[in-house]
Scaffold this motif. Structure first.
Motif, short mmCIF file in Angstrom:
data_model
loop_
_atom_site.label_atom_id
_atom_site.label_comp_id
_atom_site.label_asym_id
_atom_site.label_seq_id
_atom_site.Cartn_x
_atom_site.Cartn_y
_atom_site.Cartn_z
N MET A 13 0.86 -1.38 0.06
CA MET A 13 0.05 0.05 0.02
C MET A 13 0.98 1.30 0.02
SD MET A 13 -2.84 1.22 2.74
CE MET A 13 -3.52 2.97 2.80
N GLU A 14 1.93 1.23 0.66
CA GLU A 14 2.75 2.32 0.82
C GLU A 14 3.26 2.81 -0.63
OE1 GLU A 14 3.55 4.54 3.51
OE2 GLU A 14 2.02 3.31 4.60
N THR A 15 3.75 1.92 -1.18
CA THR A 15 4.21 2.13 -2.66
C THR A 15 3.10 3.01 -3.58
OG1 THR A 15 5.65 0.37 -2.57
CG2 THR A 15 5.20 1.35 -4.88
N LEU A 16 1.98 2.41 -3.55
CA LEU A 16 0.78 3.08 -4.28
C LEU A 16 0.52 4.21 -3.64
CD1 LEU A 16 -0.98 2.60 -6.63
CD2 LEU A 16 -2.52 1.50 -5.13
N TYR A 17 0.48 4.54 -2.46
CA TYR A 17 0.15 5.69 -1.78
C TYR A 17 1.16 6.84 -2.30
CZ TYR A 17 -0.28 9.58 1.62
OH TYR A 17 -0.41 10.67 2.20
N LEU A 47 -7.18 -1.57 -0.36
CA LEU A 47 -5.93 -1.89 0.48
C LEU A 47 -6.05 -1.46 1.85
CD1 LEU A 47 -3.15 -1.50 -2.08
CD2 LEU A 47 -4.18 -3.47 -1.69
N ALA A 48 -6.54 -0.08 2.05
CA ALA A 48 -6.71 0.38 3.37
C ALA A 48 -7.55 -0.51 4.30
CB ALA A 48 -7.09 1.66 3.33
N SER A 49 -8.84 -1.02 3.83
CA SER A 49 -9.58 -1.74 4.47
C SER A 49 -8.94 -3.19 4.87
CB SER A 49 -11.04 -1.96 3.58
OG SER A 49 -10.57 -2.67 2.49
N LYS A 50 -7.99 -3.38 4.12
CA LYS A 50 -7.24 -4.63 4.82
C LYS A 50 -6.02 -4.46 5.62
CE LYS A 50 -8.41 -6.99 0.25
NZ LYS A 50 -8.09 -7.43 -1.01
N GLU A 51 -5.84 -3.41 5.96
CA GLU A 51 -4.79 -3.20 6.84
C GLU A 51 -4.96 -3.60 8.23
OE1 GLU A 51 -1.58 -1.07 6.78
OE2 GLU A 51 -1.73 -2.06 4.73
N PRO A 52 -4.17 -4.16 9.04
CA PRO A 52 -4.50 -4.56 10.36
C PRO A 52 -5.02 -3.40 11.23
CG PRO A 52 -2.15 -4.87 9.92
CD PRO A 52 -2.49 -3.95 8.80
N PRO A 53 -5.93 -3.82 12.14
CA PRO A 53 -6.65 -2.88 12.73
C PRO A 53 -6.01 -1.79 13.43
CG PRO A 53 -7.33 -5.32 13.45
CD PRO A 53 -5.99 -5.32 12.52
N ASN A 54 -4.77 -1.71 14.07
CA ASN A 54 -4.34 -0.71 14.69
C ASN A 54 -3.89 0.30 13.57
OD1 ASN A 54 -2.35 -2.62 13.59
ND2 ASN A 54 -0.73 -1.96 15.05
N ARG A 55 -3.68 -0.10 12.14
CA ARG A 55 -3.37 0.79 11.16
C ARG A 55 -4.36 1.26 10.28
NH1 ARG A 55 1.66 -2.48 8.80
NH2 ARG A 55 1.49 -0.47 7.07
#
Length: 212
Positions: free
Chosen positions: A1-5, A54-62
């Protein structure tokens, strides 16, 4: 996700940089630049859709922070899209006025007698003043449309941010008092935004009525 962001953020900055060249671009090339900017904006919207997934698939704390970052990118590109539409609207009106002026200047006036003579200078002056008034109204309406669109976009962003703040607050176990303060502040922001929109609409109505 960071790369696409970071890639999406870079594309937004590139569009913003090219937007500054619209006013100085010649008539023959401005169409190409507008099409290029529109294609870039469409690509950014596609990337934002992927980022939301992708953001919806991030760990809950992120996850909450990731969604906020995507919302900020979405707000930035919506603002650029509105600015491009306003520029195109002004250019279309300007080109139409220039065509009308050229047709008027090239028109042949004939008279049958003294009573039917046409004061061409006064007609041209009146036509010029009328075009200036229309251009001023178009600029004002375009600016008002951009402001209202931006306020609507900001309202959506604030609502999303408010919901995410409540979700975060629930996860952190904040007290009910703090939750009520957050909701009260969100309500105040909403009232201020609505008041601003009403004042803008009233101002635009008065200006249009006065110029009309």
């Amino acid at each position: 996700m960071e790369t696409l962001y970071h890639q999406t953020n870079k594309h937004i900055q590139e569009v913003q940089s090219h937007m500054g060249s619209l006013e100085s671009t010649d008539r023959e090339s401005v169409h190409l630049l507008e099409n290029d900017l529109q294609a870039r904006i469409d690509q950014i919207f596609n990337q934002l859709e992927r980022l939301e997934i992708l953001a919806s698939k991030e760990p809950p704390n992120r996850r909450q922070n990731a969604k906020l970052r995507v919302d900020q990118l979405k707000y930035d590109v919506q603002h650029l899209h509105t600015a491009l539409r306003n520029f195109q609207h002004r250019r279309y009106n300007k080109e139409a006025q220039e065509r009308e002026r050229e047709e008027l200047m090239s028109r042949t006036f004939t008279t049958n007698d003294a009573e039917t003579s046409i004061p061409i200078d006064e007609t041209l002056q009146f036509n010029s003043n009328l075009h200036n008034a229309h251009r001023g109204m178009d600029d004002l309406l375009g600016s008002g449309s951009g402001i209202l669109s931006g306020m609507r976009d900001q309202r959506g962003t604030l609502k999303g941010t408010h919901k995410k703040m409540l979700d975060v607050a629930n996860m952190l176990g904040l007290s009910n008092t703090v939750m009520r303060l957050i909701e009260r502040r969100a309500t105040q922001d909403k009232l201020i935004m609505i008041g601003g929109m009403l004042v803008t609409c009233v101002f635009m109505f008065l200006v249009v009525r006065y110029l009309g």
